[in-house]
Design a protein around this motif. Structure first.
Motif, PDB file in Angstrom:
ATOM      1  N   ASN A   1       1.180  -1.087   0.336  1.00 57.45           N
ATOM      2  CA  ASN A   1      -0.408   0.076  -0.679  1.00 57.45           C
ATOM      3  C   ASN A   1       0.819   1.348   0.145  1.00 57.45           C
ATOM      4  OD1 ASN A   1      -3.077  -0.428   0.991  1.00 57.45           O
ATOM      5  ND2 ASN A   1      -2.442  -2.537   2.109  1.00 57.45           N
ATOM      6  N   SER A   2       2.283   0.873  -0.278  1.00 58.99           N
ATOM      7  CA  SER A   2       3.012   1.972  -0.250  1.00 58.99           C
ATOM      8  C   SER A   2       2.598   3.441  -1.168  1.00 58.99           C
ATOM      9  CB  SER A   2       4.404   2.171  -0.666  1.00 58.99           C
ATOM     10  OG  SER A   2       5.409   3.151  -0.511  1.00 58.99           O
ATOM     11  N   CYS A   3       2.844   4.795  -0.701  1.00 54.24           N
ATOM     12  CA  CYS A   3       2.286   5.964  -1.641  1.00 54.24           C
ATOM     13  C   CYS A   3       3.332   6.021  -2.698  1.00 54.24           C
ATOM     14  CB  CYS A   3       1.465   7.048  -0.592  1.00 54.24           C
ATOM     15  SG  CYS A   3       3.560   7.191   0.460  1.00 54.24           S
ATOM     16  N   ALA A   4       4.425   5.970  -2.488  1.00 56.11           N
ATOM     17  CA  ALA A   4       4.986   5.414  -3.671  1.00 56.11           C
ATOM     18  C   ALA A   4       4.838   4.287  -4.440  1.00 56.11           C
ATOM     19  CB  ALA A   4       7.023   4.923  -3.132  1.00 56.11           C
ATOM     20  N   SER A   5       5.389   4.531  -5.476  1.00 53.63           N
ATOM     21  CA  SER A   5       4.827   3.488  -7.074  1.00 53.63           C
ATOM     22  C   SER A   5       5.910   3.552  -7.633  1.00 53.63           C
ATOM     23  CB  SER A   5       3.395   4.685  -7.940  1.00 53.63           C
ATOM     24  OG  SER A   5       4.525   5.299  -9.026  1.00 53.63           O
ATOM     25  N   ASN A   6       6.683   2.919  -6.930  1.00 54.36           N
ATOM     26  CA  ASN A   6       8.150   2.303  -7.824  1.00 54.36           C
ATOM     27  C   ASN A   6       8.538   1.314  -7.182  1.00 54.36           C
ATOM     28  OD1 ASN A   6       8.442   4.493  -6.259  1.00 54.36           O
ATOM     29  ND2 ASN A   6      10.572   4.733  -7.103  1.00 54.36           N
ATOM     30  N   VAL A   7       7.775   0.695  -6.358  1.00 56.08           N
ATOM     31  CA  VAL A   7       8.197   0.223  -5.054  1.00 56.08           C
ATOM     32  C   VAL A   7       7.552  -1.951  -5.992  1.00 56.08           C
ATOM     33  CG1 VAL A   7       8.232  -1.068  -2.661  1.00 56.08           C
ATOM     34  CG2 VAL A   7       8.124   1.617  -3.869  1.00 56.08           C
ATOM     35  N   SER A   8       7.779  -2.540  -5.836  1.00 56.16           N
ATOM     36  CA  SER A   8       7.040  -4.148  -5.973  1.00 56.16           C
ATOM     37  C   SER A   8       7.728  -4.726  -4.793  1.00 56.16           C
ATOM     38  CB  SER A   8       7.252  -4.291  -7.432  1.00 56.16           C
ATOM     39  OG  SER A   8       8.508  -4.847  -7.827  1.00 56.16           O
ATOM     40  N   VAL A   9       6.549  -5.930  -4.522  1.00 55.91           N
ATOM     41  CA  VAL A   9       7.241  -6.883  -2.892  1.00 55.91           C
ATOM     42  C   VAL A   9       7.746  -7.532  -3.860  1.00 55.91           C
ATOM     43  CG1 VAL A   9       6.663  -7.009  -1.036  1.00 55.91           C
ATOM     44  CG2 VAL A   9       5.638  -4.717  -2.166  1.00 55.91           C
ATOM     45  N   VAL A  10       7.683  -8.599  -3.005  1.00 54.11           N
ATOM     46  CA  VAL A  10       8.333 -10.509  -2.757  1.00 54.11           C
ATOM     47  C   VAL A  10       7.932 -10.719  -1.570  1.00 54.11           C
ATOM     48  CG1 VAL A  10      10.406 -10.005  -4.148  1.00 54.11           C
ATOM     49  CG2 VAL A  10      10.681 -10.257  -2.004  1.00 54.11           C
ATOM     50  N   ASN A  11       8.268 -12.725  -1.284  1.00 58.42           N
ATOM     51  CA  ASN A  11       7.421 -12.690  -0.009  1.00 58.42           C
ATOM     52  C   ASN A  11       7.955 -11.759   1.127  1.00 58.42           C
ATOM     53  OD1 ASN A  11       5.968 -14.649   1.533  1.00 58.42           O
ATOM     54  ND2 ASN A  11       6.548 -16.308   0.514  1.00 58.42           N
ATOM     55  N   ILE A  12       7.217 -12.864   2.472  1.00 61.33           N
ATOM     56  CA  ILE A  12       8.339 -12.398   3.378  1.00 61.33           C
ATOM     57  C   ILE A  12       9.458 -13.135   3.525  1.00 61.33           C
ATOM     58  CG2 ILE A  12       8.026 -11.938   6.240  1.00 61.33           C
ATOM     59  CD1 ILE A  12       5.041 -12.812   5.836  1.00 61.33           C
ATOM     60  N   ASP A  13      11.229 -12.177   3.662  1.00 59.68           N
ATOM     61  CA  ASP A  13      12.159 -13.172   4.461  1.00 59.68           C
ATOM     62  C   ASP A  13      12.764 -13.124   2.864  1.00 59.68           C
ATOM     63  OD1 ASP A  13      11.963 -12.102   6.545  1.00 59.68           O
ATOM     64  OD2 ASP A  13      10.941 -13.787   7.558  1.00 59.68           O
ATOM     65  N   ASN A  14      12.176 -12.954   2.072  1.00 61.40           N
ATOM     66  CA  ASN A  14      12.572 -13.812   0.784  1.00 61.40           C
ATOM     67  C   ASN A  14      13.457 -12.970   0.418  1.00 61.40           C
ATOM     68  OD1 ASN A  14      12.826 -15.396  -1.369  1.00 61.40           O
ATOM     69  ND2 ASN A  14      10.298 -14.640  -2.543  1.00 61.40           N
ATOM     70  N   GLY A  15      14.784 -12.663   0.445  1.00 60.71           N
ATOM     71  CA  GLY A  15      15.185 -12.359   0.143  1.00 60.71           C
ATOM     72  C   GLY A  15      16.529 -12.633  -1.283  1.00 60.71           C
ATOM     73  N   PHE A  16      16.525 -14.100  -1.463  1.00 64.49           N
ATOM     74  CA  PHE A  16      16.381 -14.518  -2.515  1.00 64.49           C
ATOM     75  C   PHE A  16      15.652 -13.965  -3.807  1.00 64.49           C
ATOM     76  CE2 PHE A  16      14.767 -18.010  -5.284  1.00 64.49           C
ATOM     77  CZ  PHE A  16      16.589 -18.479  -6.163  1.00 64.49           C
TER      78      PHE A  16
END
Lengths: 215, 215, 215, 215, 215, 215, 215, 215
Positions: free
Chosen positions: G188-203
């Motif tokens: 829900n970031s108000c910044a729009s250049n972000v996408s997300v991976v799973n929790i703790d998924n540094g790989f």
């Protein structure tokens, strides 16, 4: 200042003696409560007392306790004179539901009430339940403990007119979510003579049934 | 084949007449059920009957119904001869909790029991509740309806020894989650003479209280 | 580029004609799909087609559809030659569960299978179900639709050896959470011959039952 | 590059010294932070420092820490000169809520504020709370720690005009969901002078109460 | 029996006048409460009063109300003599967060406190916030309203030493879950001078800030 | 004080012009923002602008907007000179997923990038996807929009080496929980070149893809 | 038949070598996979390899592994010739977020990319982040790992124009719900250049960043 | 009274022998059930029998059991005469999904059915699955076990016309939520020939497949 502040006048005032939830307490805290009760000659019901907690109590206190490891309950002090036939009946869906079912039975005993227990009558083999129809219909209040999908609550409640106190249990795995599924099932029962207590809360069910018997 | 299959023998067999949850039914389905009841001379309690559903029923049926728009209940047939003092008491935390509280009162009336209702005694002004302590302690069974944080359940149950049937209500907003917070609060009450029915289920609370009175 | 890309060869290849979920589509999108099907002489099953969506279709298309407003299904094209007795049976717990139950029946009909429907056999009045024991045991596959606490799934499945396809329905209120409680109940059934489809997914249950019949 | 980057200028700039959440850190990481603080002569509050983590620190560091195993806090450096009467009061519902209650007390002490603690005043025995009414009304800011259904927040906040900082605790089982029920209850309190911190976050409550006292 | 039971002595006793949550009440219930207040000369704050509810009140009552449609608040009775500079500051992350922010401002005004409001300072353009650093640091208590990911709470709280009362708002869509995400974010803030009220609860934030100012 | 505070220097500073989420804003607030942009000659992208909101804008503003009702986007100001082949590709699982897919396409267009869109390639008919394998493998960045079980993300990502930006959509019913199921599916993809944005957030996916193209 | 079926041709076909998630595998299964890789001369990245699992591997295999216990990763085979400056930057909010941050760094190294790591720059002390503004703005792709309220994602993304891959971490307690709060915050970031991976998924973050660098 | 009450007539009556879920039972309870079965010459399938539970059984009972530690199943009594080719096929997405997959295979074996098992065919490398297309299409019923995002269910079901029984597994971490994500994915499959059992419930899948084979 003391860590605890029990309601020692409760039994005189309301007829209901104190109970102590032991799970979040240290053995030292439990022992201090027991010492205070012994000093006053008060009766106590200890619930969710793990065997390891029980074993860590001073021997002199342990000797005064009637400890039941299956239901993890201990009773300090004499039971009231018996009222063997008071119309309560406890029903457990499966073998794993016996823990809260027996916690309910012990709570009723602490309050001077005896209740028989029918075990392993899950709905997948409905004949096991209907065989017991006579006993179910004679009861004046029923406690039903079931986990998984909790269908037994609706089926039993549909067979009787007496009030049914449902105890959802944490029996199950995966999407049983530690008893949440059984809890939700009971709250949405199509039978309307059912009310519910917390997951695995056999103690609460015993108290409610005892209060109903007094009412 | 018919869409419905009511248990017309229930009252003769168990002493508890049938009730019909109207919310998910069309007016035509409700009318068909009423017609069948009228033909048999059976009594019926209709719950969650929205005013718009009521208005869409044939006039001849509407005239035979005792409809209460606030609680959205309608009663078909005469009430049993009154038992004005039966020891039930209904408590509503706030004005908005009156809907399920009155549904409970109507359900008790349908079963021939009268129950007074105490309104607007939320715990934020505790004196409003303690003023009523005498009436609370005289009751043999209490129904308590509360939303938001549901603190009233524990406070009332701590003041009495009788069984308390809690009705969580959908009053609130944001993280009240349509009554879920009040429901969870009740299930976790530190008072042990409380059991719970579904959110806004005043009907169920009335049935349970009636069954307790019979027990 | 086109908005849709149907699998017109599916029926030839697999014996299962295409179905279209209409709920999230505009009438113009639905009409375009129907036009393409008519042009190819293909059969289609439309599901979750709201009466308002149906009414907004061009009259020439509407005339070619067999529309059932209760189940919100429409069938384009002739039904396969009948197989009236194929051993499927549909059971609906309450009146409100008839919508997905009829969607299942219509899906079976689209695939050339007829299935009788037993309604209003909720577990609170168990005799309504046990009266039908013969028919239940004759069926080779059963579809059971129930909401609220979903106890009917376990009870029916415990009475038969055939596979049971459970359809949790959104019937209920409060902590039924739009069918989630019934869904969880089914997943945790103590009967082991049950599998589950999505909430209100009568279409899927019909497809699974049809695939089982083919198997 | 270093694993940590503390705000050593914070106390000079804002009057609030640094605190370190130890739970997710290795003993080596904690020791490195302590070494850096000692080198600068900086004060530090360590929270959620498990006894096993504490025991694994080098002895020379352990000797400089004032460690309290119950609240799992350790303080490095001298406490500010005392302000014994600053109007904060801490209330814990039950024995198990003492852990976050004491974490709050230790946090206030680290910031040079003393706060008395009232324990075991759950609402099921309301007289235990009303006995303390005078002390409750004298406080200028209250911290209330409670688990289970969290009714104590609303009851205390309804009795006073001062701001109440609520600490939901993870005390409970089954549908207490690790403190979630108490947290939701507080957020929906019918009393309006309450705000909430995270589950078991006695540290945060202490910081907020300290900031209120400065304001 | 009356539907309501207001605490008319509250202002005399505690200095805090009554407020009424209007959302779940009928216009008739609201009018009855207003009539009783007018008869006593009591002040009242009405919150969550929808324009349609306001329009349905009798004209004679409406004329006595100071109604603000954006924040859906109405004030009956004169405001206390002003205290224009009391050190409260309200910050709203985006345009849509102005509704609870203004509800907070109106609540403070009802209690005789004035608070300026800074709008549209979301963290995606951090310069908008740091431009206001002087005003932020002068405030003795801050109310911050934000939805979506609620990052503004931590950023503001990290910049000041004063207590921050966070109001998560229902601004957002998809996985904002009606404000739940912002609520959870605030509860887990890495800044420790933050406490939280319910989603969209500007009224509660105003009350807490007012209580802090009194403390 | 103004309700809004846009970052007019953003395009000059970062090359990315401002966008405005319209859903929670009143037409008056949107019009004020547009007026300010027109006065500065600034470009703007409006997202989640409902047709009713658009129709309520002053005609003079509407005429300057390029409004697309399907994606609910409007663009103020000229598009940058085209870069028709930049390697982005948009894939939509079903017809209902076209809304966020087109929002992504419009966002890319606003940033001067053209991206073709492949529709209706759900995994139930895998041949529809594998037919497009060449185009999928040529893309330098892919946006995939899918609802229901979201299996398309893993399947597409397993077929390509380029980064995939997944947009879970709210397509579905029952246990799709408004897109939550698709969102969770994507986060747990067994393919590792996928990252995710919020449910239905085609705008965010377009921004991320544009940022990747710039990188 | 074998328990596993690796994609040995993946590196030749797509340039991306295989990785194996070890957490749910027995040491015997991991050893069998390693043996097969060694036999083929294939490179492998092992993730979530607990020290106990590593210690249980045959010594001959262990000697061929480059094992990093902090990130629980092991690399079999030589790293590709270095590309030391490729524009990726990794940012970790706190000390506890270093585990997934280093998993991301190791993944990038396995793919022949080097990425510096900035640690302990949480938003509660914003100066720690703004000190690094130059490095942040030079990066072509950023990986940001944060737990608790996850405010760092929005703050960093608002400061740069490059794509940000967010890794929510399970750092926190109580209502952090094992990283769920941070995950929701990012979505829900108000910044729009972000996408997300799973929790703790540094790989996964490392793979996505590597794919972006290739694109 | 006994703790258990097995349905010893079930096999004679329905052709399906009893199974016992061992996880929540003590070794003494399991031994008592086995003794009763041995005394009657009854066959039994034990599921979720942990190696530690198995080792705690009396040696004389252990010798009569065919125990498989990987699937945690034990069979008492002879298997029915084989039906080696009955058209069931089991597919496991990854190595970690083999546990429930083998539980399903053992359950089928107990019922006299043999089913081959295809392992490690996750959708990230689709060629591993399409290589097996012939075997998939020959099966008359398929069991598919997958965790993480559960995409394999939809992909397999889209390739065949036979009924697919999906077993979501608890493989995964973070937002896989112990199999909930895979479960939800399956319930929302865009393929319609899929039904689902509980998380990790390979036993149930085996029973359903066996019932389908009998139908």
């Amino acid at each position: 200042m003391s860590d605890f502040n029990l309601d020692w006048q409760r039994e005189a005032r309301t007829g209901v003696a104190e109970a102590v939830l032991c799970e979040p307490k240290t053995p030292a805290q439990i022992a201090a409560i027991l010492d205070a009760a012994v000093a006053r000659g008060a009766r106590l019901l200890l619930t969710r007392l793990a065997p390891a907690q029980h074993d860590a109590l001073p021997g002199a206190l342990r000797e005064q306790l009637d400890f039941d490891p299956l239901s993890r309950t201990a009773i300090l002090g004499a039971l009231p004179p018996g009222k063997p036939i008071d119309g309560a009946l406890i029903v457990a869906a499966g073998t794993a539901d016996l823990v809260p079912a027996r916690e309910a039975a012990r709570t009723l005993a602490f309050h001077g009430r005896a209740a028989p227990l029918i075990a392993d009558v899950g709905v997948a083999g409905l004949w096991r339940l209907t065989e017991q129809l006579g006993r179910l219909r004679e009861a004046r209040v029923l406690i039903v403990a079931a986990g998984m999908e909790g269908a037994l609550f609706s089926v039993v409640a549909g067979l009787v007119a007496a009030p049914v106190v449902a105890v959802p249990t944490s029996t199950g795995y995966g999407s049983s979510f530690g008893g949440l599924t059984a809890l939700l099932a009971m709250l949405n029962s199509c039978a309307s003579n059912v009310s519910v207590v917390n997951i695995d809360n056999g103690f609460g069910a015993g108290r409610v049934a005892s209060a109903i018997n007094r009412a």
